[in-house]
Scaffold this active site. Structure first.
Site, PDB file in Angstrom:
ATOM      1  CG  HIS A 273      -2.033   1.006   1.131  1.00  0.00           C
ATOM      2  ND1 HIS A 273      -2.028   2.152   1.877  1.00  0.00           N
ATOM      3  CD2 HIS A 273      -3.145   1.070   0.355  1.00  0.00           C
ATOM      4  CE1 HIS A 273      -3.111   2.860   1.584  1.00  0.00           C
ATOM      5  NE2 HIS A 273      -3.802   2.231   0.666  1.00  0.00           N
TER       6      HIS A 273
ATOM      7  CG  HIS B 251      -5.056   6.498  -2.576  1.00  0.00           C
ATOM      8  ND1 HIS B 251      -3.798   5.990  -2.443  1.00  0.00           N
ATOM      9  CD2 HIS B 251      -5.858   5.741  -1.793  1.00  0.00           C
ATOM     10  CE1 HIS B 251      -3.815   4.983  -1.598  1.00  0.00           C
ATOM     11  NE2 HIS B 251      -5.048   4.788  -1.188  1.00  0.00           N
TER      12      HIS B 251
ATOM     13  CG  HIS C  60      -7.698   0.281  -2.529  1.00  0.00           C
ATOM     14  ND1 HIS C  60      -7.431   1.350  -3.358  1.00  0.00           N
ATOM     15  CD2 HIS C  60      -6.994   0.503  -1.396  1.00  0.00           C
ATOM     16  CE1 HIS C  60      -6.598   2.186  -2.724  1.00  0.00           C
ATOM     17  NE2 HIS C  60      -6.327   1.701  -1.542  1.00  0.00           N
TER      18      HIS C  60
ATOM     19  CG  HIS D 129     -11.876   5.009   1.796  1.00  0.00           C
ATOM     20  ND1 HIS D 129     -11.142   6.020   1.210  1.00  0.00           N
ATOM     21  CD2 HIS D 129     -10.973   4.069   2.176  1.00  0.00           C
ATOM     22  CE1 HIS D 129      -9.862   5.690   1.233  1.00  0.00           C
ATOM     23  NE2 HIS D 129      -9.721   4.518   1.810  1.00  0.00           N
TER      24      HIS D 129
ATOM     25  CG  HIS E  21      -8.109   5.332   5.935  1.00  0.00           C
ATOM     26  ND1 HIS E  21      -7.075   4.457   6.047  1.00  0.00           N
ATOM     27  CD2 HIS E  21      -8.785   4.964   4.809  1.00  0.00           C
ATOM     28  CE1 HIS E  21      -7.107   3.592   5.038  1.00  0.00           C
ATOM     29  NE2 HIS E  21      -8.147   3.882   4.277  1.00  0.00           N
TER      30      HIS E  21
ATOM     31  CG  PHE F  73      -2.740   6.980   1.805  1.00  0.00           C
ATOM     32  CD1 PHE F  73      -3.915   6.373   2.195  1.00  0.00           C
ATOM     33  CD2 PHE F  73      -2.812   8.053   0.921  1.00  0.00           C
ATOM     34  CE1 PHE F  73      -5.137   6.816   1.721  1.00  0.00           C
ATOM     35  CE2 PHE F  73      -4.027   8.501   0.453  1.00  0.00           C
ATOM     36  CZ  PHE F  73      -5.198   7.886   0.845  1.00  0.00           C
TER      37      PHE F  73
ATOM     38  CG  HIS G 157      -9.795  -0.493   1.566  1.00  0.00           C
ATOM     39  ND1 HIS G 157     -10.013   0.268   0.431  1.00  0.00           N
ATOM     40  CD2 HIS G 157      -9.092   0.288   2.411  1.00  0.00           C
ATOM     41  CE1 HIS G 157      -9.441   1.450   0.587  1.00  0.00           C
ATOM     42  NE2 HIS G 157      -8.874   1.503   1.779  1.00  0.00           N
TER      43      HIS G 157
HETATM   44 CU1  C2O Z   1      -5.392   3.012  -0.257  1.00  0.00          CU
HETATM   45 CU2  C2O Z   1      -8.192   3.291   2.260  1.00  0.00          CU
HETATM   46  O1  C2O Z   1      -6.656   3.501   1.130  1.00  0.00           O
END
Ligand code: C2O
Length: 587
Positions: free
Chosen positions: A166, A187, A196, A319, A323, A339, A352
């Site tokens: 990631h 992203h 993802h 989303h 995070h 990230f 995810h």
């Molecule tokens: Cu690559 Cu929720 O992020």
């Protein structure tokens, strides 16, 4: 085959279910998603409130599930698809929070193979809050992660090597092939969801292999339903390999409600209000973007482009809140809030998994229409390490069944809920009139100020649009030249109201959507942090259904209010435009 989403449509009248519209010019038929007065006569208000705002024709759902997946478009080449990274150059992926380099340890000259679809049983992902009493499943999950953590540190399946993938794809570790300085970034664009999806797929398969169970699935954090809106308990046991100490302990404890508009400040509203806000935010995200995929999924990105303005879709925006809410509130916001470290927390994959499920629902709500027929999307290619280095193309992940997984069907409460402001709130907003003059945006960039929201008056390209016009073009607020400090998280929320001439009342009007960008820190190879590096973005929010809710179709202009919630942001302009839809308008 059972009917997916079936239970979600129980509030609909049969008149609605049978209603269907067709667009003459389209290749695909257009399932009816409108069911307001005018389309089916004299329905009572009560009935209208009952029905889903995202209503679909049930037969379309069935048809779609019968296998309409696939791409119908002929070749269409606009630029070039994103290609796998140049593995020989992974030099400056150092992210400060990681305290090490996140480049992979394996040999860049290793043979790369083409991906083959797995021939395994269909695996069913289940909601995290519903597996918590399934001890057999939990034991397997924990054992798989424990084995992953115990692999040699340099093994590509090692838990932290998996997490580093990631970081590599998100923290500018790689360059695109044949470019000097264009990074691979997954992203802020239409790449977000497919990349993802693959990432989770390989991760899930590796876990399954480690315990020799090809039916193993990771759970999904079912944050779109009341009982799933708390941090999933299965990740909270400090003795479990699923545990991660680097979290915001105020939030992961039992009972705190996830705030999908979180911006490092606690929401003072009651739990039930936050739950309702969340459900309405999810509903709006779908409703506002159902007629144009880029609003939900993000804008195109093509090989070699580096000056483009990145635009993430509203699903990515939603989303991001989880995070931020899970990661530590201070410092580098480890692990979930940055990230470079996010995937070090097992809950990342669970989160995810639900994001992926949201995409799956979006697909089905649009009659299984593939979101983009553009080969630059379909042929975008990534590299993952499973048994081998494997190349995967977006076009091969569009049907989860081919990857041999699916989601347990659970109710979608956000599809039903009535999110219109009550008459009482509306009249309160208009009686407390202390009107102020609002200006146009002007020609210079404006810095957002947390204590003084930016309010601008914006002309609409056309008013009193007919239903057919709305089906063909969606009205979109566009905010351009958004600059943030990439070292910190940025968030602003956008509201829309109807002005009185050039005057606006104190009420910001209806929430239209948000801009959120997580911190994106990295170190240069000399070890210095890139301070204050600025990167531009844009935001596109569909507002056609929202204007219906506001009764604003006859307004020449709208007042757009930008409320800074965290970070430092400047914006270069606000406009309202009409964009061609790619699916039936939701009005
Ligand atoms: Cu690559 Cu929720 O992020």
């Amino acid at each position: 085959m059972s009917l997916l989403l079936n239970s979600s449509f129980t509030g609909a009248s049969s008149a609605c279910l049978l209603h269907r519209e067709r667009s003459r010019s389209r290749r695909h038929h257009v399932p009816g998603v409108t069911c307001r007065q005018g389309s089916n006569g004299d329905r009572s208000d009560a009935a209208r409130q009952q029905q889903s705002p995202l209503l679909l024709d049930r037969r379309d759902m069935l048809l779609g599930l019968g296998g309409l997946y696939g791409v119908t478009a002929g070749p269409k080449v606009l630029a070039a698809p994103i290609m796998p990274p140049d593995l020989s150059r992974c030099s400056d992926a150092k992210a400060p929070a990681l305290k090490n380099n996140c480049c992979p340890p394996y040999d860049p000259n290793e043979k790369i193979s083409e991906y083959g679809f797995p021939a395994t049983p269909l695996r069913v992902r289940r909601p995290a809050h519903l597996v918590k009493d399934d001890q057999e499943y939990l034991d397997k999950y924990k054992e798989a992660v424990r084995r992953m953590k115990n692999l040699p540190a340099n093994h590509p399946w090692n838990y932290y090597q998996q997490a580093n993938i990631h970081c590599q794809y998100c923290n500018d570790a790689y360059y695109q092939k044949n470019t000097d300085d264009v990074h691979v970034q997954v992203h802020f664009s239409w790449i977000f969801l497919p990349w993802h999806r693959y990432y989770l797929h390989f991760y899930e398969r590796i876990l399954g292999k480690l315990i020799d169970d090809d039916t193993f699935t990771i759970p999904f954090w079912n944050w779109d339903t009341k009982d799933g809106m708390t941090f999933p308990a299965i990740f909270q046991d400090a003795a479990s390999p699923l545990y991660d100490p680097k979290r915001d302990q105020r939030h992961v404890k039992d009972g705190a409600i996830l705030d999908l508009k979180y911006a490092y400040k606690e929401n003072p509203a009651s739990d039930s209000e936050i739950i309702r806000e969340n459900l309405c935010f999810i509903q709006k995200t779908f409703k506002h973007s159902l007629s144009l995929a880029e609003l939900f999924m993000g804008d195109p990105v093509r090989a070699g482009e580096k000056e483009i303005q990145e635009a993430n879709g509203q699903l990515e925006v939603i989303h991001n809140a989880a995070h931020m809410w899970v990661g530590e509130p201070d410092g580098y916001k480890e692990n979930m809030g940055d990230f470079s470290t996010a995937a070090r927390d097992s809950v990342f994959f669970c989160h995810h998994s639900n994001v992926d499920r949201m995409w799956d629902i979006y697909r089905k709500l649009r009659g299984n229409r593939v979101e983009f027929e553009d080969n630059d999307w379909l042929d975008s290619t990534f590299l993952f390490h499973d048994e081998n280095e494997q190349l995967v193309k977006i076009r091969d992940c569009l049907n989860p069944t081919k990857l041999r997984y699916t989601f347990e069907q659970v109710p979608l409460p956000w599809l039903h809920i009535n999110c219109q402001k009550t008459a009482e709130t509306k009249s309160k907003a208009t009686t407390e009139l202390s009107l102020t003059r609002v200006n146009e945006f002007g020609t210079t960039a404006q810095a957002l100020d947390a204590s003084n929201p930016l309010r601008v008056i914006v002309a609409r390209p056309k008013k009193n649009r007919k239903k057919k016009e709305k089906q063909e073009k969606v009205e979109v607020i566009q905010i351009k030249d958004i600059k943030v400090n990439v070292n910190e998280t940025a968030r602003f929320d956008v509201y829309v109201a109807v002005p009185y001439g050039d005057l606006a009342g104190p009420d910001y009007g209806e929430f239209a959507g948000s801009y959120v960008r997580l911190a994106h820190r990295k170190k240069g190879s000399d070890g210095t942090q890139e301070q204050g590096h600025k990167k531009k973005g844009k935001l596109k929010l569909g507002i056609t259904p929202l204007l219906e809710d506001l009764d604003a179709e006859d307004a020449d202009k709208l007042v757009v209010t930008l409320v800074l919630r965290t970070g430092s942001v400047t914006v270069g302009g606000v406009s309202i435009n009409l964009l061609q839809t790619d699916a039936p308008a939701v009005i």
